[in-house]
Design a protein around this motif. Structure first.
Motif, PDB file in Angstrom:
ATOM      1  N   LYS B  43      -3.288  66.636  84.003  1.00 41.14           N
ATOM      2  CA  LYS B  43      -2.522  66.138  82.867  1.00 41.14           C
ATOM      3  C   LYS B  43      -1.068  66.624  82.920  1.00 41.14           C
ATOM      4  N   SER B  44      -0.890  67.922  83.114  1.00 44.41           N
ATOM      5  CA  SER B  44       0.478  68.442  83.182  1.00 44.41           C
ATOM      6  C   SER B  44       1.210  67.825  84.361  1.00 44.41           C
ATOM      7  N   THR B  45       0.491  67.638  85.449  1.00 38.38           N
ATOM      8  CA  THR B  45       1.104  67.032  86.622  1.00 38.38           C
ATOM      9  C   THR B  45       1.561  65.612  86.307  1.00 38.38           C
ATOM     10  N   GLY B  83       6.774  71.453  78.078  1.00 36.65           N
ATOM     11  CA  GLY B  83       5.740  71.885  79.006  1.00 36.65           C
ATOM     12  C   GLY B  83       5.006  73.103  78.477  1.00 36.65           C
ATOM     13  N   HIS B  84       4.262  73.763  79.379  1.00 37.66           N
ATOM     14  CA  HIS B  84       3.589  74.989  78.952  1.00 37.66           C
ATOM     15  C   HIS B  84       4.611  76.092  78.716  1.00 37.66           C
ATOM     16  N   LYS B  85       5.747  76.024  79.394  1.00 41.84           N
ATOM     17  CA  LYS B  85       6.790  77.029  79.212  1.00 41.84           C
ATOM     18  C   LYS B  85       7.869  76.505  78.281  1.00 41.84           C
ATOM     19  N   LEU B 156       4.788  65.394  75.859  1.00 40.16           N
ATOM     20  CA  LEU B 156       4.454  66.632  75.158  1.00 40.16           C
ATOM     21  C   LEU B 156       3.138  67.202  75.675  1.00 40.16           C
ATOM     22  N   ASP B 157       3.209  68.400  76.233  1.00 41.23           N
ATOM     23  CA  ASP B 157       2.017  69.038  76.778  1.00 41.23           C
ATOM     24  C   ASP B 157       1.421  69.942  75.703  1.00 41.23           C
ATOM     25  N   GLU B 158       0.333  69.539  75.143  1.00 41.97           N
ATOM     26  CA  GLU B 158      -0.319  70.253  74.050  1.00 41.97           C
ATOM     27  C   GLU B 158       0.674  70.635  72.954  1.00 41.97           C
TER      28      GLU B 158
ATOM     29  N   SER E 134      -3.998  75.643  86.789  1.00 38.24           N
ATOM     30  CA  SER E 134      -3.454  74.973  85.612  1.00 38.24           C
ATOM     31  C   SER E 134      -3.596  75.921  84.427  1.00 38.24           C
ATOM     32  N   ALA E 135      -2.926  75.578  83.331  1.00 38.54           N
ATOM     33  CA  ALA E 135      -2.887  76.474  82.176  1.00 38.54           C
ATOM     34  C   ALA E 135      -4.290  76.847  81.713  1.00 38.54           C
ATOM     35  N   GLY E 136      -5.173  75.863  81.639  1.00 35.42           N
ATOM     36  CA  GLY E 136      -6.511  76.137  81.140  1.00 35.42           C
ATOM     37  C   GLY E 136      -7.339  76.944  82.124  1.00 35.42           C
TER      38      GLY E 136
HETATM   39 MG    MG Z   1      -1.724  71.615  81.724  1.00 37.09          MG
END
Ligand code: MG
Ligand code: HEM
Ligand code: ATP
Ligand code: ATP
Ligand code: MG
Lengths: 223, 224, 265, 223, 224
Positions: B43-45, B83-85, B156-158, E134-136
């Protein structure tokens, strides 16, 4: 390329540096330390020190530059600000210029400090202040722009702390040598033609700045 | 052409690992698409691909009308990626951070002040260093620096991660508003039922490809 | 820990001076001219060093008191680690700052002295000179560490350990001249040899006494400044707590609502 | 204190180093570079280089040690592993010992490399190999243990990169000086009594190891 | 004494900022307590306090029977803390990380292998560097390194963050199991209703103090 962007970026870097007070509280004392360290290493009499003064000055500057560049890269990497910058309409030459300007200002401030310390400690006398000033400015431009460029090359690989010195030192060593010769001439110690070396320094300054502005975008593109 | 995102069998490798193994996905303007899927599904990718941050190895990929295989840069300024960051500078205050990113995306001072206020960061927090923020406050600051950008494609990542209930409502409102004003939103969520409007389009990713693509009609998000 | 007010016992605002420090100050004001008189007028020239010998009256006392100051820092550090009291931490910090000044003065006066006597400002091969510089730099580092933003306790602890380690170097500096005789130009104990003239010796004692007073005077003031500034830092404490508690009321309505929702489901 | 824990920790650090190949691919070339750089700075003939060989060797080691220590701290800090370690029954002297051992092994490996390079480049001949070996071991123990201790002092303050050199260099400079003299004696260049300097080095090694084991717990306690 | 956590008017300052302004909280053995509250309320600070990582400035604080004002170290080995950060080494593989932390907490090889399997990290992921997760997946690895510890007090900061539905179920099961076997769990959550057993005890934190403490009976979590 917009100069206003470059200036915002430079200001941001300078503000971060001032906030963490690294310049005053840490790099400045470190500067002193390096000089001392060389004193140990040479273990020589003052005459030798005096002759190698300019060389020591520039080696010290190189090491300080490495620290400053590491910092500059780190602040962009810490929380993925580099990627964030890609998603703005700012042109990468502006980013390059901004980061180089900030680095230049920091390095130049430290050089001034270091210069007076060395002058006092090693008992040197200046014969040609203009040559000193110009060569310092040009060499610092060269170091700042090549440093910014190589900083981004080493960025994001997880082993930056050690990769950067290896990549960068061979590139900026010629600048340091040129500056050393120009300084040597200004102190009247070496019978080198300082102004000729100044030519070399300006070539480096121009080449790295132009190259940096062209290449920076390519390099940051793939985050 | 109204397709904001148009991927066909797009393959992306991270190192040697094929994180996306052939994604086909069309998103039209004004849509809100929720991407779900197990951890490591890609997903992030996918978001990074749509932002033009990763090279497409196979297949085709058009985003905002640009061919990503040819030019990944042109679209970037129209994209807002969370992102996550966080993309913030630890040693600057919240206000300095948002102002900096605001000036990078040519936002006015009013917009900047408004974004800070909108994310509930005015008052004491305005002058606090980002380094000292709590996880949720940091996330809010990151959002604020995105809001000033007014992108036409939001990735939007989470977006709910680390936010409290108020924050989640704010973000949901923001997403609806963005879509209503013609922007497109692609968001990743692990708990889609928790979103304020659990209708809309849900894409499930697994093993680097789309395994289901369901559209619950009646959401009224699509503006076309 | 109780938060004391910024007031001394007599109810007046706390100042860094008191009757006793004023007395010390007056002693200094009177003592320094006397020292100058003795140093420059009454005491004789040296046979070999001529007028340069007069630097002895300042160089040696500042050197000795930089040792003492760093010694106090080490003591304060040890006691801090043991008792964890702010008093010792402030003592250690105050003394280190004064020690750095004295150590710097030692370096400067030594260099000035070296110019006429050894014909050089500085000599890298000299063990005493170099180790003095090392000591100076260690405590510069100590002061840099104290500038770092961190919680007071963490900072105090870290500084205490740096202070103790730094002080380990002092005996090395002190003994260096005897240990490595052949690598120093520096004077060995000329005072204890007993071949100094009486008046020289007296002036030297006077200088040491004045420096002792100066050290105590500076210590008391610097300590109080340090103490007051930590006190000042905790001044807004009560207000900050109240302000922070009030944050809860802002969220009160929405939050409790959510929790109840959670229960129902 | 359990030695098994110390060993696990050392192994973990060494494995991380080998994984990122910093030792072979980066620090080793950097080592070479430093030597070359000093060559420039001195700008001298081989005779001078030969005389200052031991000094150069130890200055190079100091700079490498700084890099290695920065890395060692960084791997603990990156994702709050330091705090994680606090929540285990492992005693802090074990942690200290483990990290020091890993640092020692890395530094010593690099010193061996550097040694042979210098031997070849500067045309030196060894007169007392035992003295060389012992002084290198003792000096490296001192550097590794004081470095580990100071690493944690500078950790977690956000300005570590620059604070660490300032704190550490003056502390390890005396070790480097002692080792330089011992080396000088072993190369038959200086008429110093090498074995007396060895005494000093063992004092430093013991003092910093003991102090480190005592103080480390105090320092990491407050994360 | 059966109170695993017993705080009275505990004040904690971060820098000069009073993050906790007087928290009073009692948790008995075997309880599962969910802490909610807005961003910046002091939830993470509370967990760090209970782990003995922060000094208590005022008030009293007992955890697992130890007075934190006197000795913050004694309890640490019995505590499992999952914070916002993972506590893993980026350059080691998942297996190496879990094995390392396992050996630090004296876990056997079986337990280590089991923990990895339990969190769904066997197979390919076992040999992947944590840097590449990945984050998870990273969050799962962090959990695995906690599971091997079998702590008697679990402090979980948003245990659901970044996890997919399976992961959330795993974690919920883990929490229930831990409580059933006599351990105590204090967890922070922004979406309490989403937890699998929305009954139990909910503590709300705001402005650094407890503003509500509600116990929905009938959960059956409390042992003894
Ligand atoms: Mg992710
Ligand atoms: C930068 C140069 C110098 C430095 C850093 C320096 C440092 C010191 C130090 C640290 C001490 C205290 C030693 C002790 O009591 O253990 C000292 C004492 C002394 N210094 Fe210097 N010094 C320097 C230059 C000089 C010069 C040029 C002279 C005179 C030629 C000199 C003469 C003395 C004398 C006579 C003592 C007292 C020795 C004793 O009683 O032990 N110093 N110096
Ligand atoms: N260099 C690499 N080597 C091997 N695998 C990699 C590498 N880089 C990434 N991966 C894998 O690629 C996948 C990346 O997926 P991505 O980060 O897009 O997942 P995600 O769907 O966002 O998951 P999450 O919900 O956990 O955030 C993961 O399975 C990860 O393990
Ligand atoms: N040095 C500091 N100066 C000022 N404020 C600080 C400092 N350190 C922390 N804070 C504040 O203290 C609070 C920390 O709260 P904490 O991290 O415990 O919040 P939280 O309840 O976990 O929030 P979240 O849900 O966002 O994770 C935040 O409001 C933060 O802004
Ligand atoms: Mg938190």
């Amino acid at each position: 390329m917009e100069f206003r962007d470059a200036w915002s970026i430079a200001l941001k870097d300078l503000r971060i540096e001032l906030r963490s007070r690294i310049l005053m509280n840490q790099i400045a004392p470190y500067t002193l330390l390096i000089v001392v360290l060389f004193g140990f290493a040479l273990d020589a009499n003052t005459q030798t020190l005096r002759d190698t003064g300019p060389g020591l000055f520039w080696v010290a500057v190189l090491l300080i530059a490495l620290l400053a560049i590491q910092r500059a890269v780190k602040i962009e990497e810490d929380d993925a600000a580099r990627e964030r910058m890609l998603l703005t309409p700012v042109h990468s030459p502006s980013v390059f210029l901004g980061k180089s300007i900030a680095l230049f200002i920091q390095l130049f401030a430290l050089e001034i400090l270091l210069f007076f310390v060395m002058l006092a400690l090693f008992d040197l006398s200046v014969e040609d202040p203009l040559l000193i000033f110009l060569s310092a400015v040009l060499a610092t431009i060269g170091i700042a722009s090549s440093g910014t460029l190589y900083g981004v090359i080493a960025a994001g690989v997880g082993v930056r702390e050690t990769l950067l010195p290896i990549l960068l030192l061979p590139v900026i060593a010629p600048i340091a040598i040129g500056a050393t010769r120009a300084f040597g001439d200004s102190f009247g110690r070496v019978d080198a033609d300082g102004w000729a070396w100044l030519g070399l320094l300006s070539v480096f300054a121009v080449v790295y700045t132009v190259l940096g502005m062209l290449a920076y975008g390519q390099l940051v593109e793939d985050a | 052409m109204n397709d904001v995102i148009d991927l066909r069998e797009a393959v992306v490798t991270l190192g040697k690992f094929p994180a996306l193994t052939g994604v086909t996905l069309k998103v039209t303007q004004g849509e809100i698409v929720t991407v779900c899927g197990p951890n490591g599904a890609g997903k992030s990718t996918l978001l990074n691909l749509c932002a033009g941050l990763l090279p497409v190895r196979e297949g085709s990929a058009y985003v905002l009308g640009e061919n990503l295989r040819e030019n990944r840069r042109a679209i970037r300024q129209d994209i807002g990626l969370l992102g996550h960051k966080s993309g913030l500078y630890d040693d600057l205050t919240v206000e300095e951070n948002v102002t900096f990113w605001g000036s990078m995306v040519r936002a006015g001072n009013d917009e900047i002040a408004e974004a800070i206020k909108f994310m509930g960061l005015d008052g004491r927090l305005r002058k606090v260093l980002v380094r000292q923020l709590s996880a949720g406050q940091r996330r809010r600051a990151s959002f604020a620096s995105l809001v000033v950008q007014r992108p036409s494609l939001w990735l939007l990542d989470e977006p709910h991660a680390a936010l409290d209930t108020d924050g989640r409502d704010l973000v949901d409102g923001l997403i609806q508003e963005a879509a209503a004003s013609g922007a497109t939103v692609l968001l990743v969520s692990h708990a889609p039922k928790e979103l304020s409007s659990p209708s809309g389009r849900f894409v499930t990713l697994a093993g680097g490809r789309v395994t289901s693509d369901i559209n619950n009609e009646g959401s009224g998000d699509g503006v076309s | 820990m109780k938060i004391k007010l910024l007031e001394s016992n007599d109810g007046r605002p706390n100042a860094t001076s008191s009757r006793s420090t004023r007395f010390l100050g007056i002693c200094l004001v009177l003592g320094i001219p006397v020292l100058i008189l003795f140093a420059f007028v009454f005491s004789p020239k040296d046979d070999t060093m001529e007028d340069a010998v007069r630097l002895l009256y300042i160089h040696v006392p500042v050197a000795i008191f930089s040792y003492i100051a760093f010694g106090v820092t080490a003591m304060g550090s040890i006691f801090y680690l043991w008792k964890q009291s702010r008093w010792w931490d402030t003592t250690a910090h105050a003394s280190a700052e004064i020690g750095v000044i004295f150590c710097g003065l030692t370096l400067v006066t030594g260099s000035i002295w070296g110019r006429p006597t050894w014909n050089t400002w500085w000599e890298w091969g000299d063990v005493r000179l170099v180790t003095t510089l090392v000591m100076f730099l260690i405590f510069i580092g100590y002061l840099a560490l104290r500038q770092v933003p961190a919680s007071p306790h963490v900072r105090a602890k870290r500084a205490a350990i740096v202070g103790i380690i730094g002080t380990i170097n002092i005996p090395i500096v002190n003994r260096s001249v005897e240990w490595w005789e052949n690598s120093t130009l520096h004077q060995q104990s000329s005072l204890t040899d007993g071949n100094l003239e009486d008046l020289t010796l007296f002036t030297w004692f006077l200088g040491t006494l004045i420096l002792a007073i100066a050290y105590v005077w500076l210590m008391i003031h610097r300590f109080r400044v340090g103490w007051l500034s930590t006190e000042y830092e905790s001044l807004g404490y009560g207000a900050a707590i109240e302000e922070r508690k009030a944050e809860a009321d802002l969220h009160a309505g929405t939050r409790s609502g959510t929790t109840e929702e959670g229960e129902v489901e």
